[in-house]
Structure formats: C-alpha cells, structure tokens
Design a protein around this motif. Structure first.
Motif, PDB file in Angstrom:
ATOM      1  N   ILE A 176       0.836  -1.203   0.000  1.00 50.06           N
ATOM      2  CA  ILE A 176       0.000   0.000   0.000  1.00 50.06           C
ATOM      3  C   ILE A 176       0.868   1.248   0.000  1.00 50.06           C
ATOM      4  CG2 ILE A 176      -1.660   1.330   1.365  1.00 50.06           C
ATOM      5  CD1 ILE A 176      -2.895  -1.364   2.226  1.00 50.06           C
ATOM      6  N   LEU A 177       1.953   1.240   0.768  1.00 49.90           N
ATOM      7  CA  LEU A 177       2.883   2.370   0.781  1.00 49.90           C
ATOM      8  C   LEU A 177       3.513   2.573  -0.597  1.00 49.90           C
ATOM      9  CD1 LEU A 177       4.712   1.810   4.194  1.00 49.90           C
ATOM     10  CD2 LEU A 177       3.132   3.666   3.639  1.00 49.90           C
ATOM     11  N   GLN A 178       3.925   1.481  -1.224  1.00 49.98           N
ATOM     12  CA  GLN A 178       4.506   1.587  -2.562  1.00 49.98           C
ATOM     13  C   GLN A 178       3.511   2.195  -3.546  1.00 49.98           C
ATOM     14  OE1 GLN A 178       5.957  -2.637  -2.968  1.00 49.98           O
ATOM     15  NE2 GLN A 178       7.742  -1.582  -3.815  1.00 49.98           N
ATOM     16  N   MET A 179       2.283   1.697  -3.524  1.00 48.55           N
ATOM     17  CA  MET A 179       1.267   2.222  -4.443  1.00 48.55           C
ATOM     18  C   MET A 179       1.030   3.710  -4.196  1.00 48.55           C
ATOM     19  SD  MET A 179      -1.509  -0.902  -4.429  1.00 48.55           S
ATOM     20  CE  MET A 179      -2.549  -0.195  -5.737  1.00 48.55           C
ATOM     21  N   ALA A 180       0.973   4.105  -2.921  1.00 39.64           N
ATOM     22  CA  ALA A 180       0.729   5.509  -2.591  1.00 39.64           C
ATOM     23  C   ALA A 180       1.880   6.385  -3.073  1.00 39.64           C
ATOM     24  CB  ALA A 180       0.524   5.658  -1.085  1.00 39.64           C
ATOM     25  N   VAL A 181       3.115   5.913  -2.926  1.00 40.79           N
ATOM     26  CA  VAL A 181       4.273   6.676  -3.400  1.00 40.79           C
ATOM     27  C   VAL A 181       4.199   6.857  -4.917  1.00 40.79           C
ATOM     28  CG1 VAL A 181       6.757   6.490  -3.834  1.00 40.79           C
ATOM     29  CG2 VAL A 181       5.876   6.215  -1.525  1.00 40.79           C
ATOM     30  N   SER A 206      13.391   0.262   1.067  1.00 38.66           N
ATOM     31  CA  SER A 206      13.204  -0.973   1.832  1.00 38.66           C
ATOM     32  C   SER A 206      11.824  -1.581   1.654  1.00 38.66           C
ATOM     33  CB  SER A 206      13.455  -0.720   3.324  1.00 38.66           C
ATOM     34  OG  SER A 206      12.433   0.101   3.881  1.00 38.66           O
ATOM     35  N   TRP A 207      10.899  -0.830   1.048  1.00 37.60           N
ATOM     36  CA  TRP A 207       9.556  -1.371   0.839  1.00 37.60           C
ATOM     37  C   TRP A 207       9.485  -2.311  -0.363  1.00 37.60           C
ATOM     38  CZ3 TRP A 207       7.169   4.197   1.021  1.00 37.60           C
ATOM     39  CH2 TRP A 207       7.325   4.710   2.322  1.00 37.60           C
ATOM     40  N   ASN A 208      10.549  -2.398  -1.140  1.00 37.80           N
ATOM     41  CA  ASN A 208      10.549  -3.229  -2.339  1.00 37.80           C
ATOM     42  C   ASN A 208      10.940  -4.660  -1.978  1.00 37.80           C
ATOM     43  OD1 ASN A 208       9.893  -3.261  -5.015  1.00 37.80           O
ATOM     44  ND2 ASN A 208      11.744  -2.244  -5.737  1.00 37.80           N
ATOM     45  N   GLN A 209       9.984  -5.568  -1.993  1.00 37.17           N
ATOM     46  CA  GLN A 209      10.255  -6.960  -1.657  1.00 37.17           C
ATOM     47  C   GLN A 209      11.074  -7.625  -2.764  1.00 37.17           C
ATOM     48  OE1 GLN A 209       6.704  -9.002   0.250  1.00 37.17           O
ATOM     49  NE2 GLN A 209       5.693  -7.333  -0.815  1.00 37.17           N
ATOM     50  N   GLU A 236      11.702  -2.481 -10.607  1.00 35.52           N
ATOM     51  CA  GLU A 236      12.828  -1.661 -11.082  1.00 35.52           C
ATOM     52  C   GLU A 236      12.378  -0.217 -11.302  1.00 35.52           C
ATOM     53  OE1 GLU A 236      14.227  -3.629 -14.524  1.00 35.52           O
ATOM     54  OE2 GLU A 236      15.014  -5.382 -13.433  1.00 35.52           O
ATOM     55  N   ARG A 237      11.191  -0.061 -11.829  1.00 34.94           N
ATOM     56  CA  ARG A 237      10.656   1.284 -12.037  1.00 34.94           C
ATOM     57  C   ARG A 237      10.427   1.979 -10.691  1.00 34.94           C
ATOM     58  NH1 ARG A 237       5.130   2.287 -15.563  1.00 34.94           N
ATOM     59  NH2 ARG A 237       5.235   4.575 -15.699  1.00 34.94           N
ATOM     60  N   TYR A 238       9.953   1.216  -9.717  1.00 31.82           N
ATOM     61  CA  TYR A 238       9.754   1.775  -8.379  1.00 31.82           C
ATOM     62  C   TYR A 238      11.088   2.184  -7.759  1.00 31.82           C
ATOM     63  CZ  TYR A 238       8.836   2.132  -3.419  1.00 31.82           C
ATOM     64  OH  TYR A 238       8.788   2.592  -2.135  1.00 31.82           O
TER      65      TYR A 238
END
Length: 447
Positions: free
Chosen positions: A88-93, A184-187, A197-199
């Motif tokens: 959810i944090l990744q999507m929000a970013v 660190s949110w990237n599993q 990679e884009r994130y």
C-alpha cells in the motif's frame, strides 16, 4: 416524524445477509461482552479521516482503499500485516510522485472478517453445505461442522483486530513508513520485476530530493508527513450486532461513532434504503461507503444518499462503483449525474474487482488484470466527460507472491493459478500486479 436513532434500532428493520446463529442466548452474551471491550479506534481519528475525505470530495486528494478480500484467522502475523502495508505504501508513493495528488490511504484491514454471499449454500464433493461467510462467522473448511455459525468467533475477530491495529501503529509510528526508507519497501520478488525496477528509480529520486533539501539547510526532522503515515482502517459493516456493540456516544460531541473502524461500508446486497444496514450506518458519525452495482437505479441511489447524507457533508459519504468493465461506461454516467444534481458532495471510488470475477477452466475463481484496468479506465472516462472527480480506487490485494488474478506486468497465466492460490474467498492482486496497477492509475490521473 423521523424516529430518534439508536445503535440497536436496526433490529426493527428488515435485514439481509445474516448467519443463522446456533444460539440466540449465546449471541446476546457475546454482544454484552463486546459492549465492555475497549474501542479499536477513536472519534478524533475518525474526524481526521472525514476531513481528509472532504478534500477528496473536492478533487484535492485521491483515495487508495486496499487490502484483503477477507482477513483470515489463520494469517494475522506481523509479517503478513507488514507485507500488506508495504505494498500500500509503494502504491501511494507511485500515485503521489507520478501525479502530484495527495493520497488518502485506507486499509481493508483490522476487521474485514465477514463476507456477503450470493447464495446461502454451496456444493462440495456432492455435499451441500453453508456457504463461507467469513471467519467471524465460521471456519472455511468445507464441512458441515466447520460451517456452523459460532457467535464466539466475534470475540476472536475483535481480539485479532485489536492486535492488527496495534501492529499498524507500531509500524507506521516506529519508522517503517518513513519516506527515507522507500527503498526498503521493495520486496525481493517485486524488486526483480519491471514494476519493481521502475519503483526503485522513484525511490532513488525521492532519496536524492531529501538529501538536497537537507543540504540546503531545510530541517526535515520535524516533518511528520515524511516520517510516518496514517493508514486508516475499514471493513464492511455486515454483522450489525458486532458493529452496534462497538458503537459509543462521544461525550464531547454527543455523536455516535462506530469504534470498530475508522470507516465502514455497506455492500450492494445490503443497501436497501429502508433496510437494517442503511438504518445503522445512517446514525454513526464515521465516513461511510456504499457499494453501487450495475442494477442500482438513480432513484435508489438518491434514496440511499438521502438517508446517509441528508446534510450534504463533504467527507461523509463514499460511493463505490462496482459495475464490471463491460458495463461501467453505460451504467455509471446517469448515477453520477443524479448525485451531482442532488448536491451530495460524495467521494466516488471504483471497485474494479467484484464485477470482473469468473471461474477458470480448472475451476479457480479469478479476475483478469486487463479487465480490472479497463473498468478503472472507464470509471475515469465517465468522470472526465461529466467534469466530476474520480475520487479513488477500492482494491483487493495482498503483499504476498500469490497467483490468484490473471495477467499483470509479468502475466500470470491460467495454468499458473494453482501455484499459489491462497485466498479464502475472492482472488487478490499480488504485489507486482498492485504496483503495475498503481503506475497505470497514475497515468490516468495526469491525463
């Protein structure tokens, strides 16, 4: 003359989608116990969410409501909660960085244990058994014994919800959600994908921006928005005895709040304007949602809006369209026009999951990523055409590497569904698919 509202007067109204509890005396004993339990959330938090949703109603924010289809009594570990929060944090970013629009983050979490169903029974290996209605009601094992509704499970649901709320607070206030830790949110299984990679590129740009501001002498240590986020909790208010038992009058405002969650919604199967569910949520001060399916007429929707938002308060009412990708462009416009003409300042959300479910040839209930995206695209097209704000999305997802929905950036195939099909109810997007969806929604936001 309008009757004065009471948390329990829904019992005088017709009610749908309720279990046949094994003992009324036991049910009442559980409700009495729940009345003594501490609240899971607090009125000041609920008021803060309503203010955030008011900004979304005015086109100044976008709502991301996401989480499990149905939370499980068997998987409530801190690791599982962390995985959901991470995606959810990744999507929000991605949504915020790509579009420049503020994101209100609401989890389907800490209480999403009950599910409405289209049929009372199902057949398993030739045996007809009660359909699974969520772990707050009974177990998901396909046996007659496991499917007997047990009121004691409401106490378990409360205990697990309380533990989940505590874990969310520990994570969001303890540094996990600090924007400087976006890498660190990237599993692992996401980071190796094109979406991951884009994130990573976005995370690196955020990191550079933070370093630049610090080098310019800007003190970011007290900027709370950078170091912790708020994840509001929500669930479907289906078992009204549970909801009413956790509803309390706030001494300062004298308003009633359902303190089981910050926000609750009622489903497309329980939205009868004069029914028990609408009656209950009409009296609570929480922001409330209503699922809007393709069979709902403008008159029915306006009747529900009249019951739930008579004062036309921004941030009070969320309408969650769940039409199906092949119906949204034709069914949604008249509803949006009617609500707009009636002056209700609602937040329109798109639930692209429930109208796009089908059964694969191998017997797996699934959804196709492209159908999900097509419904979201149609939702945006309708609002752009009418000059209204597409206020958010309502998504069923998990932070785990499941194979429940087809397609996405790396294309889950129908033959792969059996590899990691772990849902206890409906199919969810995995973390890669969720991130892919966030990028594509961000592109819609900036068009």
């Amino acid at each position: 003359m309008e009757l004065q509202w009471d948390p329990w007067d829904w019992q005088d109204y017709e009610i749908a989608q309720q279990p046949s509890w094994r003992s009324q005396d036991e049910l009442e004993a559980v409700r009495r116990e729940l009345r003594l339990r501490a609240p899971l959330v607090f009125p000041r938090e609920i008021d803060a969410l309503r203010r955030s949703l008011a900004r979304a109603a005015q086109g100044q924010a976008f709502v991301l409501q996401a989480g499990d289809c149905a939370e499980s009594f068997h998987d409530h570990s801190a690791a599982a909660i962390r995985a959901k929060l991470r995606v959810i944090l990744q999507m929000a970013v991605v949504l915020t960085y790509s579009s420049g629009v503020s994101v209100v983050k609401i989890g389907r979490i800490a209480g999403q244990y009950a599910k409405p169903r289209s049929s009372d029974t199902e057949v398993h290996h030739g045996l007809e058994i009660p359909v699974f209605r969520g772990h707050i009601v009974h177990d998901d094992d396909p046996t007659l014994e496991a499917r007997q509704p047990d009121p004691q499970r409401m106490l378990t649901a409360y205990d697990l919800s309380r533990a989940t709320v505590a874990t969310i607070k520990a994570l969001t206030e303890g540094g996990f959600s600090d924007l400087s830790r976006a890498h660190s949110w990237n599993q692992d299984f996401v980071a190796s994908s094109p979406e991951g990679e884009r994130y990573e590129a976005i995370a690196a740009e955020i990191e550079r921006a933070l370093r630049f501001m610090a080098a310019c002498g800007i003190d970011l240590s007290h900027e709370e928005v950078l170091h912790q986020i708020t994840l509001w909790t929500s669930h479907e208010a289906l078992l009204l005895g549970y909801e009413a038992a956790l509803t309390r009058r706030d001494p300062s405002s004298q308003r009633f709040y359902d303190l089981s969650a910050h926000q609750v919604w009622i489903g497309d199967r329980t939205r009868e304007p004069k029914g028990a569910h609408v009656r209950f949520v009409s009296g609570i001060a929480n922001p409330v949602g209503v699922k809007v399916g393709p069979t709902m007429t403008s008159d029915e929707l306006l009747a529900v809006c009249g019951e739930l938002d008579p004062d036309r308060t921004p941030g009070r009412l969320m309408l969650v369209a769940r039409m199906g990708h092949d119906t949204v462009r034709s069914a949604l416009p008249d509803l949006v026009r009617a609500v707009q003409s009636a002056g209700h300042p609602v937040v329109w959300l798109c639930d692209p999951m429930h109208g796009n479910t089908f059964v694969s040839e191998a017997g797996y209930k699934t959804r196709d990523f492209e159908d999900i995206m097509d419904e979201i695209t149609g939702f945006f097209e309708v609002h752009r055409r009418l000059g209204t704000w597409p206020g958010g999305i309502h998504i069923e997802l998990t932070g785990e590497d499941v194979t429940e929905c087809l397609g996405g950036g790396e294309g889950v195939l129908e033959t792969e569904l059996s590899r990691a099909y772990d849902t206890i109810c409906d199919p969810r997007l995995n973390a890669r698919q969720s991130l892919d969806l966030a990028y594509r929604v961000a592109e819609l936001l900036i068009r």
